[in-house]
Design a protein around this motif. Structure first.
Motif, PDB file in Angstrom:
ATOM      1  N   LEU A 131       0.447  -3.734  -8.826  1.00 54.06           N
ATOM      2  CA  LEU A 131       0.169  -5.054  -9.381  1.00 54.06           C
ATOM      3  C   LEU A 131      -1.337  -5.168  -9.593  1.00 54.06           C
ATOM      4  N   ALA A 132      -1.767  -5.334 -10.827  1.00 55.30           N
ATOM      5  CA  ALA A 132      -3.189  -5.458 -11.149  1.00 55.30           C
ATOM      6  C   ALA A 132      -3.465  -6.902 -11.552  1.00 55.30           C
ATOM      7  N   ASP A 133      -4.147  -7.639 -10.669  1.00 56.52           N
ATOM      8  CA  ASP A 133      -4.389  -9.067 -10.875  1.00 56.52           C
ATOM      9  C   ASP A 133      -5.754  -9.281 -11.543  1.00 56.52           C
ATOM     10  N   GLU A 134      -5.739  -9.397 -12.870  1.00 56.04           N
ATOM     11  CA  GLU A 134      -6.955  -9.617 -13.656  1.00 56.04           C
ATOM     12  C   GLU A 134      -8.081  -8.663 -13.251  1.00 56.04           C
ATOM     13  N   PRO A 135      -7.826  -7.362 -13.284  1.00 61.06           N
ATOM     14  CA  PRO A 135      -8.816  -6.403 -12.778  1.00 61.06           C
ATOM     15  C   PRO A 135     -10.048  -6.247 -13.655  1.00 61.06           C
ATOM     16  N   THR A 136     -10.029  -6.790 -14.879  1.00 61.44           N
ATOM     17  CA  THR A 136     -11.168  -6.614 -15.787  1.00 61.44           C
ATOM     18  C   THR A 136     -11.911  -7.918 -16.063  1.00 61.44           C
ATOM     19  N   THR A 137     -11.529  -9.003 -15.404  1.00 62.59           N
ATOM     20  CA  THR A 137     -12.054 -10.324 -15.753  1.00 62.59           C
ATOM     21  C   THR A 137     -13.569 -10.435 -15.607  1.00 62.59           C
ATOM     22  N   ALA A 138     -14.132  -9.915 -14.520  1.00 65.88           N
ATOM     23  CA  ALA A 138     -15.561 -10.104 -14.245  1.00 65.88           C
ATOM     24  C   ALA A 138     -16.425  -8.983 -14.821  1.00 65.88           C
ATOM     25  N   LEU A 139     -15.846  -8.133 -15.670  1.00 71.50           N
ATOM     26  CA  LEU A 139     -16.566  -6.966 -16.169  1.00 71.50           C
ATOM     27  C   LEU A 139     -16.882  -7.097 -17.654  1.00 71.50           C
ATOM     28  N   ASP A 140     -17.953  -6.416 -18.103  1.00 73.97           N
ATOM     29  CA  ASP A 140     -18.265  -6.482 -19.532  1.00 73.97           C
ATOM     30  C   ASP A 140     -17.279  -5.623 -20.317  1.00 73.97           C
ATOM     31  N   VAL A 141     -17.332  -5.754 -21.646  1.00 72.75           N
ATOM     32  CA  VAL A 141     -16.296  -5.175 -22.501  1.00 72.75           C
ATOM     33  C   VAL A 141     -16.206  -3.656 -22.356  1.00 72.75           C
ATOM     34  N   THR A 142     -17.371  -2.992 -22.276  1.00 75.05           N
ATOM     35  CA  THR A 142     -17.368  -1.530 -22.152  1.00 75.05           C
ATOM     36  C   THR A 142     -16.708  -1.093 -20.848  1.00 75.05           C
ATOM     37  N   ILE A 143     -17.047  -1.758 -19.751  1.00 77.01           N
ATOM     38  CA  ILE A 143     -16.459  -1.417 -18.453  1.00 77.01           C
ATOM     39  C   ILE A 143     -14.971  -1.775 -18.428  1.00 77.01           C
ATOM     40  N   GLN A 144     -14.600  -2.876 -19.103  1.00 82.61           N
ATOM     41  CA  GLN A 144     -13.179  -3.245 -19.182  1.00 82.61           C
ATOM     42  C   GLN A 144     -12.355  -2.090 -19.735  1.00 82.61           C
ATOM     43  N   ALA A 145     -12.836  -1.493 -20.838  1.00 77.82           N
ATOM     44  CA  ALA A 145     -12.105  -0.385 -21.461  1.00 77.82           C
ATOM     45  C   ALA A 145     -11.995   0.799 -20.512  1.00 77.82           C
ATOM     46  N   GLN A 146     -13.050   1.050 -19.736  1.00 77.67           N
ATOM     47  CA  GLN A 146     -13.020   2.159 -18.782  1.00 77.67           C
ATOM     48  C   GLN A 146     -12.006   1.893 -17.667  1.00 77.67           C
ATOM     49  N   ILE A 147     -11.958   0.655 -17.169  1.00 74.45           N
ATOM     50  CA  ILE A 147     -11.033   0.308 -16.091  1.00 74.45           C
ATOM     51  C   ILE A 147      -9.590   0.405 -16.569  1.00 74.45           C
ATOM     52  N   ILE A 148      -9.339  -0.014 -17.804  1.00 75.21           N
ATOM     53  CA  ILE A 148      -7.987   0.112 -18.356  1.00 75.21           C
ATOM     54  C   ILE A 148      -7.578   1.581 -18.423  1.00 75.21           C
ATOM     55  N   GLU A 149      -8.510   2.449 -18.813  1.00 73.09           N
ATOM     56  CA  GLU A 149      -8.212   3.881 -18.860  1.00 73.09           C
ATOM     57  C   GLU A 149      -7.953   4.427 -17.457  1.00 73.09           C
ATOM     58  N   VAL A 150      -8.696   3.936 -16.462  1.00 72.01           N
ATOM     59  CA  VAL A 150      -8.467   4.356 -15.077  1.00 72.01           C
ATOM     60  C   VAL A 150      -7.076   3.917 -14.615  1.00 72.01           C
ATOM     61  N   GLY A 173       0.808  -1.221   0.000  1.00 73.21           N
ATOM     62  CA  GLY A 173       0.000   0.000   0.000  1.00 73.21           C
ATOM     63  C   GLY A 173       0.834   1.260   0.000  1.00 73.21           C
ATOM     64  N   ASP A 174       2.140   1.116   0.209  1.00 67.20           N
ATOM     65  CA  ASP A 174       3.041   2.266   0.213  1.00 67.20           C
ATOM     66  C   ASP A 174       3.968   2.205  -0.996  1.00 67.20           C
ATOM     67  N   LYS A 175       4.923   1.279  -0.982  1.00 62.79           N
ATOM     68  CA  LYS A 175       5.844   1.112  -2.108  1.00 62.79           C
ATOM     69  C   LYS A 175       5.255   0.235  -3.209  1.00 62.79           C
ATOM     70  N   VAL A 176       4.478  -0.763  -2.794  1.00 67.00           N
ATOM     71  CA  VAL A 176       3.838  -1.682  -3.745  1.00 67.00           C
ATOM     72  C   VAL A 176       2.361  -1.776  -3.390  1.00 67.00           C
ATOM     73  N   ALA A 177       1.506  -1.635  -4.386  1.00 66.95           N
ATOM     74  CA  ALA A 177       0.062  -1.737  -4.157  1.00 66.95           C
ATOM     75  C   ALA A 177      -0.519  -2.767  -5.109  1.00 66.95           C
ATOM     76  N   MET A 178      -1.672  -3.318  -4.736  1.00 70.66           N
ATOM     77  CA  MET A 178      -2.283  -4.361  -5.558  1.00 70.66           C
ATOM     78  C   MET A 178      -3.751  -4.051  -5.817  1.00 70.66           C
ATOM     79  N   VAL A 179      -4.162  -4.292  -7.051  1.00 68.86           N
ATOM     80  CA  VAL A 179      -5.560  -4.223  -7.443  1.00 68.86           C
ATOM     81  C   VAL A 179      -6.030  -5.663  -7.610  1.00 68.86           C
ATOM     82  N   PHE A 180      -6.919  -6.111  -6.729  1.00 69.52           N
ATOM     83  CA  PHE A 180      -7.316  -7.516  -6.721  1.00 69.52           C
ATOM     84  C   PHE A 180      -8.393  -7.798  -7.763  1.00 69.52           C
ATOM     85  N   GLN A 181      -8.497  -9.066  -8.139  1.00 70.85           N
ATOM     86  CA  GLN A 181      -9.435  -9.496  -9.160  1.00 70.85           C
ATOM     87  C   GLN A 181     -10.888  -9.302  -8.717  1.00 70.85           C
ATOM     88  N   ASP A 182     -11.168  -9.568  -7.452  1.00 71.58           N
ATOM     89  CA  ASP A 182     -12.540  -9.465  -6.935  1.00 71.58           C
ATOM     90  C   ASP A 182     -12.586  -8.413  -5.831  1.00 71.58           C
TER      91      ASP A 182
END
Length: 245
Positions: A191-210, A103-112
């Motif tokens: 570290l982003a661990d499959e952050p778009t897996t459970a999302l539809d295609v439109t939301i996937q593109a938005q999350i990638i932009e975020v 959360g300081d030097k290394v942060a993670m975005v979890f899949q769920d």
């Protein structure tokens, strides 16, 4: 593991010295039927400002590799090799020592994000907590930072939604909030661990932009894990392909 340079991705300014270096990483899980060798000799390098995509089929060891870097695997797991962050060895550190880095030097975005967030605390409190722990901010300062971050990742009415609970957010909004938490202390590596897996295609593109926004705002290097080569190709500067650990 093989690594491919992605010429189509927009390459940010990177330094030649790796911020994260993984060497001969092995991860073994003991089971009643014997030892499962989940990761077998992985080598990775991540330079400052770079996006490294890790792609592979389910069960190839992508997520286990990310969790091993952060020391988030069960105590019974045997992890060997070397994981260096800015030249400092991480393997062998205690959980208390690693907590200072997470959360300081290394942060993670979890899949769920629904299971990653604590359900009984508001989104704002959970983002503010990491700011208070690592920056020593006051409660008011941490709340203001949480509102700023939620606005930055595109949450509407952040001053109101900061008091919402995780179940009150949609899947895409929870993932945005998880990215906001990862950004909170301007980490060196996300570290982003499959952050778009459970999302539809439109939301996937938005999350990638975020995620691009998060990288730009924090200056962090990004590891993006996915089983979707199309998603990886759109964001990564280099691609590492994993198969059978």
């Amino acid at each position: 593991m093989s690594t491919i340079t992605n010429g189509s991705a927009a390459t940010p300014t990177t330094s030649t010295e790796p911020i994260l270096r993984v060497r001969d990483l092995h991860v073994r899980f003991p089971t009643p039927r014997g030892t499962v060798h989940a990761v077998r000799g992985v080598d990775l390098e991540l330079r400052r400002g770079e996006v490294l995509g890790i792609v592979g089929e389910s069960g190839s060891g992508k997520s286990v590799t990310s969790l091993a870097v952060l020391g988030l695997l069960p105590d019974t797991t045997k992890v060997t090799g070397s994981v260096q962050l800015d030249g400092d060895e991480l393997l062998g550190r205690s959980d208390k020592q690693m907590s200072r880095l997470r959360g300081d030097k290394v942060a993670m975005v979890f899949q769920d994000p629904l299971s990653a967030f604590t359900p009984v605390y508001t989104i704002g409190d959970q983002i503010a907590e990491t700011v208070r722990l690592h920056r020593g901010a006051s409660k008011a300062e941490a709340r203001a930072r949480a509102i700023e971050l939620l606005g930055l990742v595109g949450i509407p009415e952040p001053a109101r939604r900061v008091d919402a609970f995780p179940h009150e957010f949609s899947g895409g909004m929870r993932q945005r909030a998880m990215i906001a938490m990862a950004m909170a202390n301007d980490p060196d590596v996300i570290l982003a661990d499959e952050p778009t897996t459970a999302l539809d295609v439109t939301i996937q593109a938005q999350i990638i932009e975020v995620l691009r926004t998060a990288q730009r705002e924090t200056g962090a290097a990004l590891v993006f894990v996915s089983h979707d080569l199309g998603v990886i190709a759109g964001i990564a500067d280099r691609i590492a392909v994993m198969y059978a650990g």
